[in-house]
Design an enzyme around this catalytic site. Structure first.
Site, mmCIF file in Angstrom:
data_model
loop_
_atom_site.group_PDB
_atom_site.id
_atom_site.type_symbol
_atom_site.label_atom_id
_atom_site.label_comp_id
_atom_site.label_asym_id
_atom_site.label_seq_id
_atom_site.Cartn_x
_atom_site.Cartn_y
_atom_site.Cartn_z
ATOM 1 N N ILE A 1 -7.647 -3.563 6.519
ATOM 2 C CA ILE A 1 -8.390 -2.707 5.597
ATOM 3 C C ILE A 1 -8.657 -1.402 6.342
ATOM 4 O O ILE A 1 -9.256 -1.405 7.412
ATOM 5 C CB ILE A 1 -9.720 -3.348 5.171
ATOM 6 N N THR A 2 -8.175 -0.297 5.778
ATOM 7 C CA THR A 2 -8.349 1.016 6.403
ATOM 8 C C THR A 2 -9.360 1.816 5.599
ATOM 9 O O THR A 2 -9.293 1.861 4.369
ATOM 10 C CB THR A 2 -7.008 1.764 6.463
ATOM 11 N N ALA B 1 -1.025 -0.724 -5.967
ATOM 12 C CA ALA B 1 -1.920 0.431 -5.897
ATOM 13 C C ALA B 1 -1.649 1.275 -4.668
ATOM 14 O O ALA B 1 -1.739 2.507 -4.708
ATOM 15 C CB ALA B 1 -3.372 -0.045 -5.906
ATOM 16 N N ASP B 2 -1.296 0.619 -3.552
ATOM 17 C CA ASP B 2 -1.031 1.364 -2.315
ATOM 18 C C ASP B 2 0.165 2.288 -2.457
ATOM 19 O O ASP B 2 0.171 3.411 -1.944
ATOM 20 C CB ASP B 2 -0.829 0.400 -1.142
ATOM 21 N N THR C 1 16.195 -11.182 27.776
ATOM 22 C CA THR C 1 15.765 -11.625 26.451
ATOM 23 C C THR C 1 14.822 -10.648 25.759
ATOM 24 O O THR C 1 15.018 -10.296 24.588
ATOM 25 C CB THR C 1 15.093 -13.006 26.540
ATOM 26 N N ASP D 1 6.487 3.729 3.548
ATOM 27 C CA ASP D 1 5.245 3.183 4.099
ATOM 28 C C ASP D 1 5.587 1.957 4.933
ATOM 29 O O ASP D 1 6.024 0.932 4.413
ATOM 30 C CB ASP D 1 4.273 2.810 2.987
#
Length: 259
Positions: free
Chosen positions: A12-13, A108-109, A184, A129
């Site tokens: 959450i930003t 929505a984003d 690896t 994004d």
């Protein structure tokens, strides 16, 4: 002051705007089990640590792709900030048109990012994004959202390697000095990062080819996007605050439309 909140699958930003100036940003993990009090105390504490009294927050807007957290989060806003948050969705004024079979399926984003890119950089624009998933959204010169592509994010791809292959270790996602790996960890890093650069460049090329748009600006945002943006000339702009700016723009447009 305006508090903007973007609820993603992983984080959450949050951002605080004073008019058009972004004064502070915060980030917390997306945990569906938090109560409204936990959300409220966390947000108030974050603000206080940056010298922003919670009483300065007069408005809040939220975009979310995680419905299960919304009841507690919205309740926290009402309880701790004494304001009802605006939710990005039907009725929000965006300034763009969604030309999709089912517009409600567009997250929505993605709408928020598209609004910001179009408003700030103009159209036509392709918005990338780099989140939990990586999305590519095409907005035309007249502001029509006409196409979107979704692929697994680089973090998801990395987890698939070490979770599904018993002998492969968990690694940091970073570009090794050379694609010619000799052990690896750098072998995995080379496959992830160089492979992802290849994916990004190919998708951008195909979007330009099939859309026929030659003067397409490519704008990227999100988490691990800088690793990719720094390694290709096909991304014109990497904007870390694109989503937060989009929320501010939608809030202002919606507020203006309501008088």
């Amino acid at each position: 002051m305006l508090l903007v909140i973007d609820v993603g699958n992983t984080n959450i930003t949050l951002g605080v705007f004073e008019k058009e100036e972004l004064k502070a940003t915060f980030r917390m993990t997306t945990q569906q089990s938090r109560t409204s009090d936990e959300y409220g105390i966390l947000m108030c504490s974050m603000l206080e640590c940056r010298g922003i009294p919670k009483g300065n927050i007069k408005d809040v807007i939220i975009s979310s792709v995680v419905p299960d957290v919304m009841h507690s989060l919205s309740s926290a806003i009402i309880k701790y900030f004494n304001t009802k948050p605006l939710h990005v969705g039907p009725g929000s004024k965006t300034g763009i048109r969604i030309s999709a079979v089912n517009p409600k399926e567009i997250g929505a984003d993605r709408i928020v990012d598209a609004v910001a890119a179009y408003d700030i950089y103009g159209g036509p624009v392709l918005v990338l994004d780099f989140g939990t998933a990586t999305t590519y959204d095409l907005i035309t010169e007249d502001g029509s959202f006409i196409a979107g592509i979704t692929s697994p994010g680089i973090g998801i791809s990395a987890k698939a390697l070490w979770q599904d292959a018993a002998k492969l270790p968990k690694i940091a996602i970073e570009k090794p000095d050379s694609i010619l790996a000799k052990e690896t960890i750098t072998s995995m890093q080379a496959g992830l990062v160089y492979g992802y650069i290849g994916q990004v460049e190919y998708i951008i090329t195909k979007v330009k080819e099939e859309s026929g748009i030659k003067n397409l600006k490519v704008v990227a945002t999100g988490g691990l996007g800088k690793i990719i943006a720094d390694e290709t000339k096909m991304i014109d702009v990497y904007d870390t605050q694109l989503t937060l700016e989009g929320l501010r723009i939608i809030f202002e447009k919606t507020k203006k439309s309501r008088g």
